[in-house]
Write a protein that holds these residues in place. Structure first.
Motif, mmCIF file in Angstrom:
data_model
loop_
_atom_site.group_PDB
_atom_site.id
_atom_site.type_symbol
_atom_site.label_atom_id
_atom_site.label_comp_id
_atom_site.label_asym_id
_atom_site.label_seq_id
_atom_site.Cartn_x
_atom_site.Cartn_y
_atom_site.Cartn_z
ATOM 1 N N PRO A 84 -12.458 -61.626 103.159
ATOM 2 C CA PRO A 84 -13.024 -62.475 102.106
ATOM 3 C C PRO A 84 -12.218 -62.426 100.814
ATOM 4 C CG PRO A 84 -14.738 -61.112 103.098
ATOM 5 C CD PRO A 84 -13.426 -60.621 103.621
ATOM 6 N N TYR A 85 -11.630 -61.277 100.531
ATOM 7 C CA TYR A 85 -10.891 -61.111 99.279
ATOM 8 C C TYR A 85 -9.547 -61.833 99.361
ATOM 9 C CZ TYR A 85 -14.471 -57.543 99.173
ATOM 10 O OH TYR A 85 -15.674 -56.897 99.244
ATOM 11 N N TYR A 86 -8.903 -61.750 100.500
ATOM 12 C CA TYR A 86 -7.675 -62.512 100.739
ATOM 13 C C TYR A 86 -7.959 -63.997 100.616
ATOM 14 C CZ TYR A 86 -3.640 -64.254 103.467
ATOM 15 O OH TYR A 86 -2.509 -64.915 103.911
ATOM 16 N N ASN A 87 -9.059 -64.447 101.228
ATOM 17 C CA ASN A 87 -9.374 -65.874 101.216
ATOM 18 C C ASN A 87 -9.736 -66.367 99.823
ATOM 19 O OD1 ASN A 87 -8.799 -66.267 103.915
ATOM 20 N ND2 ASN A 87 -10.861 -65.743 104.579
ATOM 21 N N LYS A 88 -10.327 -65.513 99.016
ATOM 22 C CA LYS A 88 -10.617 -65.872 97.622
ATOM 23 C C LYS A 88 -9.328 -66.235 96.885
ATOM 24 C CE LYS A 88 -11.522 -62.525 94.587
ATOM 25 N NZ LYS A 88 -12.238 -61.494 93.794
ATOM 26 N N VAL A 89 -8.308 -65.412 97.042
ATOM 27 C CA VAL A 89 -7.033 -65.663 96.386
ATOM 28 C C VAL A 89 -6.341 -66.877 96.992
ATOM 29 C CG1 VAL A 89 -4.743 -64.715 95.909
ATOM 30 C CG2 VAL A 89 -6.764 -63.251 95.706
ATOM 31 N N LYS A 90 -6.399 -66.997 98.306
ATOM 32 C CA LYS A 90 -5.735 -68.123 98.976
ATOM 33 C C LYS A 90 -6.316 -69.462 98.521
ATOM 34 C CE LYS A 90 -4.653 -69.790 103.645
ATOM 35 N NZ LYS A 90 -4.715 -69.451 105.092
ATOM 36 N N ILE A 91 -7.641 -69.544 98.406
ATOM 37 C CA ILE A 91 -8.264 -70.783 97.930
ATOM 38 C C ILE A 91 -7.807 -71.082 96.503
ATOM 39 C CG2 ILE A 91 -10.446 -71.922 97.350
ATOM 40 C CD1 ILE A 91 -11.730 -70.246 99.633
ATOM 41 N N ALA A 92 -7.743 -70.046 95.666
ATOM 42 C CA ALA A 92 -7.298 -70.255 94.283
ATOM 43 C C ALA A 92 -5.875 -70.812 94.252
ATOM 44 C CB ALA A 92 -7.379 -68.946 93.507
ATOM 45 N N LEU A 93 -4.989 -70.269 95.070
ATOM 46 C CA LEU A 93 -3.610 -70.755 95.117
ATOM 47 C C LEU A 93 -3.564 -72.218 95.556
ATOM 48 C CD1 LEU A 93 -2.012 -67.593 96.728
ATOM 49 C CD2 LEU A 93 -1.366 -68.523 94.497
ATOM 50 N N GLU A 123 -19.548 -59.688 95.567
ATOM 51 C CA GLU A 123 -18.614 -58.732 96.144
ATOM 52 C C GLU A 123 -19.148 -57.298 96.144
ATOM 53 O OE1 GLU A 123 -14.884 -59.442 94.219
ATOM 54 O OE2 GLU A 123 -14.795 -61.505 94.971
ATOM 55 N N LEU A 124 -19.837 -56.905 95.072
ATOM 56 C CA LEU A 124 -20.312 -55.527 94.969
ATOM 57 C C LEU A 124 -21.657 -55.295 95.654
ATOM 58 C CD1 LEU A 124 -19.409 -54.710 91.250
ATOM 59 C CD2 LEU A 124 -18.151 -54.076 93.317
ATOM 60 N N TYR A 125 -22.509 -56.313 95.678
ATOM 61 C CA TYR A 125 -23.886 -56.096 96.137
ATOM 62 C C TYR A 125 -24.260 -56.914 97.376
ATOM 63 C CZ TYR A 125 -23.812 -54.020 91.550
ATOM 64 O OH TYR A 125 -23.455 -53.262 90.465
ATOM 65 N N VAL A 126 -23.335 -57.737 97.857
ATOM 66 C CA VAL A 126 -23.552 -58.443 99.126
ATOM 67 C C VAL A 126 -22.487 -58.016 100.131
ATOM 68 C CG1 VAL A 126 -23.716 -60.680 100.287
ATOM 69 C CG2 VAL A 126 -24.672 -60.402 97.982
ATOM 70 N N MET A 127 -21.207 -58.205 99.784
ATOM 71 C CA MET A 127 -20.143 -57.870 100.723
ATOM 72 C C MET A 127 -19.988 -56.368 100.907
ATOM 73 S SD MET A 127 -18.051 -59.294 102.803
ATOM 74 C CE MET A 127 -17.749 -58.037 104.031
ATOM 75 N N LEU A 128 -20.038 -55.612 99.835
ATOM 76 C CA LEU A 128 -19.800 -54.172 99.958
ATOM 77 C C LEU A 128 -20.816 -53.482 100.867
ATOM 78 C CD1 LEU A 128 -17.839 -51.973 99.064
ATOM 79 C CD2 LEU A 128 -19.334 -51.537 97.103
ATOM 80 N N PRO A 129 -22.133 -53.731 100.719
ATOM 81 C CA PRO A 129 -23.060 -53.092 101.659
ATOM 82 C C PRO A 129 -22.935 -53.615 103.084
ATOM 83 C CG PRO A 129 -24.257 -54.518 100.140
ATOM 84 C CD PRO A 129 -22.851 -54.419 99.632
ATOM 85 N N ALA A 170 -17.817 -66.822 96.928
ATOM 86 C CA ALA A 170 -18.836 -67.258 97.881
ATOM 87 C C ALA A 170 -18.217 -67.808 99.156
ATOM 88 C CB ALA A 170 -19.736 -68.313 97.236
ATOM 89 N N ALA A 171 -17.114 -68.541 99.029
ATOM 90 C CA ALA A 171 -16.459 -69.123 100.200
ATOM 91 C C ALA A 171 -15.923 -68.052 101.134
ATOM 92 C CB ALA A 171 -15.327 -70.050 99.762
ATOM 93 N N GLY A 172 -15.591 -66.883 100.588
ATOM 94 C CA GLY A 172 -15.159 -65.775 101.423
ATOM 95 C C GLY A 172 -16.296 -64.918 101.924
ATOM 96 N N VAL A 173 -17.232 -64.606 101.033
ATOM 97 C CA VAL A 173 -18.286 -63.645 101.348
ATOM 98 C C VAL A 173 -19.384 -64.240 102.223
ATOM 99 C CG1 VAL A 173 -20.163 -62.282 100.325
ATOM 100 C CG2 VAL A 173 -17.869 -62.203 99.331
ATOM 101 N N LEU A 174 -19.891 -65.418 101.871
ATOM 102 C CA LEU A 174 -21.084 -65.924 102.557
ATOM 103 C C LEU A 174 -20.876 -66.151 104.059
ATOM 104 C CD1 LEU A 174 -22.615 -68.324 99.869
ATOM 105 C CD2 LEU A 174 -23.299 -65.978 100.434
ATOM 106 N N PRO A 175 -19.798 -66.819 104.513
ATOM 107 C CA PRO A 175 -19.629 -66.960 105.961
ATOM 108 C C PRO A 175 -19.468 -65.622 106.673
ATOM 109 C CG PRO A 175 -18.228 -68.508 104.794
ATOM 110 C CD PRO A 175 -18.754 -67.549 103.776
#
Length: 216
Positions: free
Chosen positions: A11-20, A97-103, A158-163
């Protein structure tokens, strides 16, 4: 030239990729799993992905990379125009990222290696993820994007974490916990209509399918 290192189901990689993609920046993807190899630690001190190389200079941590992109490419901004709006976008990004993806992160290991958490651990993770989703729901604006009128850092996250969390929680906890966010189906549909997100999601599914095929 920017080189983006990581894997397409992060999800973190995809966050940056979408921004680029949103900013129209020329970049090259380099498949790089996280590791503690010496060469990688020289570029990403904790051995994490994603990291980028900007004309040879390494930079790690996905949020720091986003902030660098905002400074370096201020056109096609990914933050709202007001201080309060920018703060909300960042707040929602961190909540996801801290309270949805991390757990939910331990579930990645179960999905990739097989097995399931025991009942007590599953319930602990379910409650933690549900609480995080509740916090996101409390602040979400849906106007039409998560932080309001502007597609922002919050939507990149959200685009990385939610799916990812939807897939993990449904498969291993028996409930798609992202549905705790009101209107999530419509929001995800709108996200998927954005060319940058559609491309990243397609690449994610292809990478995950290839990994699972190799494992099987």
């Amino acid at each position: 030239m920017i080189k983006l290192h990581g894997v397409s189901f992060s999800p973190y990689y995809n966050k940056v990729k979408i921004a680029l993609l949103e900013k129209g920046v020329n970049f090259q993807e380099v498949l790089t799993p996280p590791s503690q190899d010496e060469w990688l630690l020289e570029k990403s001190p904790m051995g994490k992905i994603p990291f980028v190389e900007i004309n040879g200079r390494p930079l790690a941590e996905s949020t720091v990379i986003l902030e660098w992109l905002e400074d370096a490419y201020p056109t096609a901004s990914l933050l709202p125009p007001t201080p309060n709006g920018r703060a909300l976008a960042r707040e929602l990004m961190l909540l996801l990222e801290l309270y949805v993806m991390l757990p939910a992160q331990p579930l990645v290991g179960y999905l990739l290696k097989g097995g399931r958490p025991d009942a007590a651990k599953a319930e602990e993770m379910r409650q933690a993820i549900a609480r995080g989703m509740g916090a996101v729901a409390q602040l979400a604006q849906h106007g039409p994007w998560l932080a309001g009128d502007v597609f922002s850092f919050a939507d990149l996250s959200a685009a990385g974490v939610l799916p990812t969390v939807a897939q993990l929680s449904q498969a291993l906890l028996g409930e798609n916990l992202t549905q705790r966010l009101p209107g999530v189906a419509e929001y995800l549909q709108k996200l998927g209509q954005r060319p940058s997100v559609a491309r990243v999601w397609a690449d994610r599914e292809a990478a995950l399918a290839a990994f699972m095929a190799r494992r099987g």
